[in-house]
Design an enzyme around this catalytic site. Structure first.
Site, PDB file in Angstrom:
ATOM      1  N   LYS A 253      36.498  50.887  38.890  1.00  0.00           N
ATOM      2  CA  LYS A 253      36.982  49.772  38.165  1.00  0.00           C
ATOM      3  C   LYS A 253      35.931  48.672  38.106  1.00  0.00           C
ATOM      4  CE  LYS A 253      40.656  46.568  37.277  1.00  0.00           C
ATOM      5  NZ  LYS A 253      40.186  45.427  37.556  1.00  0.00           N
ATOM      6  N   HIS A 277      36.833  42.565  34.745  1.00  0.00           N
ATOM      7  CA  HIS A 277      37.565  41.692  35.550  1.00  0.00           C
ATOM      8  C   HIS A 277      38.494  40.654  34.643  1.00  0.00           C
ATOM      9  CE1 HIS A 277      38.631  41.733  39.904  1.00  0.00           C
ATOM     10  NE2 HIS A 277      39.258  40.849  39.651  1.00  0.00           N
TER      11      HIS A 277
HETATM   12  C1  LIG Z   1      45.889  36.822  37.617  1.00  0.00           C
HETATM   13  C2  LIG Z   1      44.956  37.949  37.551  1.00  0.00           C
HETATM   14  C3  LIG Z   1      44.745  38.818  38.918  1.00  0.00           C
HETATM   15  C4  LIG Z   1      43.938  39.728  38.956  1.00  0.00           C
HETATM   16  N1  LIG Z   1      43.896  40.428  40.311  1.00  0.00           N
HETATM   17  C5  LIG Z   1      43.107  41.637  40.573  1.00  0.00           C
HETATM   18  C6  LIG Z   1      42.907  42.297  41.503  1.00  0.00           C
HETATM   19  O1  LIG Z   1      43.741  41.919  42.304  1.00  0.00           O
HETATM   20  N2  LIG Z   1      42.368  43.486  41.469  1.00  0.00           N
HETATM   21  C7  LIG Z   1      41.611  43.863  40.414  1.00  0.00           C
HETATM   22  O2  LIG Z   1      40.828  44.951  40.512  1.00  0.00           O
HETATM   23  N3  LIG Z   1      41.496  43.414  39.334  1.00  0.00           N
HETATM   24  C8  LIG Z   1      42.340  42.034  38.992  1.00  0.00           C
HETATM   25  N4  LIG Z   1      42.585  41.292  37.880  1.00  0.00           N
HETATM   26  C9  LIG Z   1      41.855  41.904  37.010  1.00  0.00           C
HETATM   27  C10 LIG Z   1      42.498  42.964  36.008  1.00  0.00           C
HETATM   28  O3  LIG Z   1      43.000  43.980  36.680  1.00  0.00           O
HETATM   29  C11 LIG Z   1      42.001  43.337  34.615  1.00  0.00           C
HETATM   30  O4  LIG Z   1      40.857  43.915  34.845  1.00  0.00           O
HETATM   31  C12 LIG Z   1      41.939  41.993  33.746  1.00  0.00           C
HETATM   32  O5  LIG Z   1      43.165  41.207  33.567  1.00  0.00           O
HETATM   33  C13 LIG Z   1      42.024  42.741  32.027  1.00  0.00           C
HETATM   34  O6  LIG Z   1      41.872  41.855  31.245  1.00  0.00           O
HETATM   35  P1  LIG Z   1      43.054  41.140  30.416  1.00  0.00           P
HETATM   36  O7  LIG Z   1      43.594  40.207  31.480  1.00  0.00           O
HETATM   37  O8  LIG Z   1      42.339  40.170  29.461  1.00  0.00           O
HETATM   38  O9  LIG Z   1      43.781  42.156  30.141  1.00  0.00           O
HETATM   39  C14 LIG Z   1      43.296  40.243  37.732  1.00  0.00           C
HETATM   40  C15 LIG Z   1      43.521  39.764  36.586  1.00  0.00           C
HETATM   41  C16 LIG Z   1      44.351  38.773  36.429  1.00  0.00           C
HETATM   42  C17 LIG Z   1      44.736  38.069  35.355  1.00  0.00           C
END
Ligand SMILES: Cc1cc2nc3c(=O)[nH]c(=O)nc-3n(C[C@H](O)[C@H](O)[C@H](O)COP(=O)(O)O)c2cc1C
Length: 384
Positions: A253, A277
């Site tokens: 990812k 991300h």
């Molecule tokens: C509050 C928050 C925490 C996140 N924590 C992680 C995480 O711990 N590990 C990770 O790989 N991605 C993390 N992400 C990224 C998400 O997995 C994802 O890639 C992203 O939210 C996609 O975009 P979107 O919020 O516009 O749908 C996080 C995203 C948000 C909003």
């Protein structure tokens, strides 16, 4: 929830229930938040090309991802600290995802233990890996995820350091989790302004530890998270021992380019998530939909290609599938729901997206998500 029509309404509802520091943690992005905005805006650049007067009495939303059939073409992305949004947040979100027949991905940085999350849902659970605490600690987490039946390991490769989230700095996130009482003082009033959230948070045990990061002296505490992330970088060399420890399908990812897509496959990825991300890491990288064609061309069918970032409507999901994603992951769309109203809010997120996908497909004249392809969209020429 009755007045919630779209994901933006759920975002507003989350803003009303959550303290600013928690809402901004979900909502914010890195630096100027350009990539965050572009992730959503870029869907406007892809125009739909419907086939009219085609009978679509029912629409089939099922697809397969790494051999599992899911009832929706979207999965739940890993969202760290979901337990801050709602009591036992990760378990609640996983349960609702499972009821809808889709996969939940649990973050390493979660507040609930992987076995509890796995037990909360009848659908598959994927485990997202950060190498926090080093190789031995990560190996322990991989073992636990494997033993409780997680079906894929998602290795996030875009976090050699946490992005600069300016809102977190302004809201005193660091002081609140690790500062001395005096340093916390200017920021604690945000909690008192949201008594309903605060009471639920205290009932759920207050500031948590990370049960899936088991250090020598027990689960890692919140205070250590910033420093721990800085020492947790994964490199391609690590994939050898990760593959040996996991022995199952690996999802990489955080891929943005053709080169990294090829590299991920060469290091054993069965699937790739085109992801920045959610605009939370390197601001200024292209929105994910924009680089999807490049990544798909590079993979040549050797790995499944998923996408996340900016999905806020059913039509966004449809467009991503038309451009070539096998399925998408949603992050904030369900995090807002969880923050707004727990399981009920997550269920509303799913309803909004599901009905949006069905309606878009009927208007397009297509009766199965597996039949969506580029003939249903106009893609800017320079993307290809
Ligand atoms: C509050 C928050 C925490 C996140 N924590 C992680 C995480 O711990 N590990 C990770 O790989 N991605 C993390 N992400 C990224 C998400 O997995 C994802 O890639 C992203 O939210 C996609 O975009 P979107 O919020 O516009 O749908 C996080 C995203 C948000 C909003």
């Amino acid at each position: 929830m009755r007045r919630v029509v779209n994901i933006a309404d759920l975002r507003d509802a989350a803003k009303k229930r959550l303290p600013r520091v928690v809402f901004d943690y979900i909502d914010g992005g890195a630096d100027a938040e350009w990539t965050l905005r572009e992730n959503s805006r870029v869907f406007d650049d892809v125009m739909l090309r419907p086939r009219s007067a085609v009978a679509t009495p029912s629409v089939d939303l099922r697809t397969t991802v790494l051999g599992s059939t899911i009832d929706l073409p979207f999965l739940f992305a890993p969202v760290g600290s979901s337990r801050l949004f709602f009591p036992r947040g990760e378990e609640v979100a996983a349960r609702v995802a499972g009821e809808a027949g889709t996969i939940y991905t649990l973050s390493t940085l979660s507040g609930c233990a992987v076995r509890d999350v796995k037990a909360a849902t009848r659908a598959p659970v994927w485990y997202q890996l950060y190498l926090i605490g080093g190789r031995d600690v990560a190996t322990g987490a991989i073992e636990r995820a494997k033993n409780c039946g997680c079906s894929a390991l998602v290795v996030t490769v875009d976090t050699p350091v946490a992005g600069m989230r300016e809102r977190d700095v302004r809201n005193g996130t660091k002081e609140l989790v690790s500062g001395a009482p005096f340093a916390k003082l200017p920021y604690v009033f945000q909690f008192l302004a949201r008594p309903r959230w605060f009471a639920a948070y205290l009932r759920d045990g207050g500031l948590m530890r990370f049960p899936n990061i088991v250090l020598k002296d027990g689960p890692m505490s919140y205070a250590d998270v910033g420093a721990a992330l800085e020492q947790s970088m994964v490199s391609w060399d690590d994939f050898k021992w990760i593959r040996e420890a996991w022995q199952g399908p690996i999802v990489v990812k955080g891929v943005h380019t053709a080169d990294d897509a090829r590299r991920a496959i060469d290091h054993g990825a069965a699937a790739i998530v085109v992801s920045n991300h959610g605009g939370r890491q390197l601001d200024g990288v292209a929105p994910t939909l924009r680089v999807l064609p490049e990544v798909i061309a590079a993979t040549k069918g050797r790995a499944e290609v998923l996408l996340d970032g900016g999905i806020r409507r059913g039509s966004d999901v449809v467009k991503a599938l038309c451009v070539g994603a096998r399925a998408v992951l949603i992050g904030r769309a369900y995090a807002y729901g969880l923050g707004a109203a727990g399981g009920e809010g997550v269920a509303r997120t799913i309803d909004i997206l599901r009905s949006g996908i069905v309606r878009t497909m009927k208007l397009l004249g297509c009766s199965s998500v597996r039949d969506l392809d580029r003939s249903f969209v106009h893609i800017p020429a320079e993307w290809l």
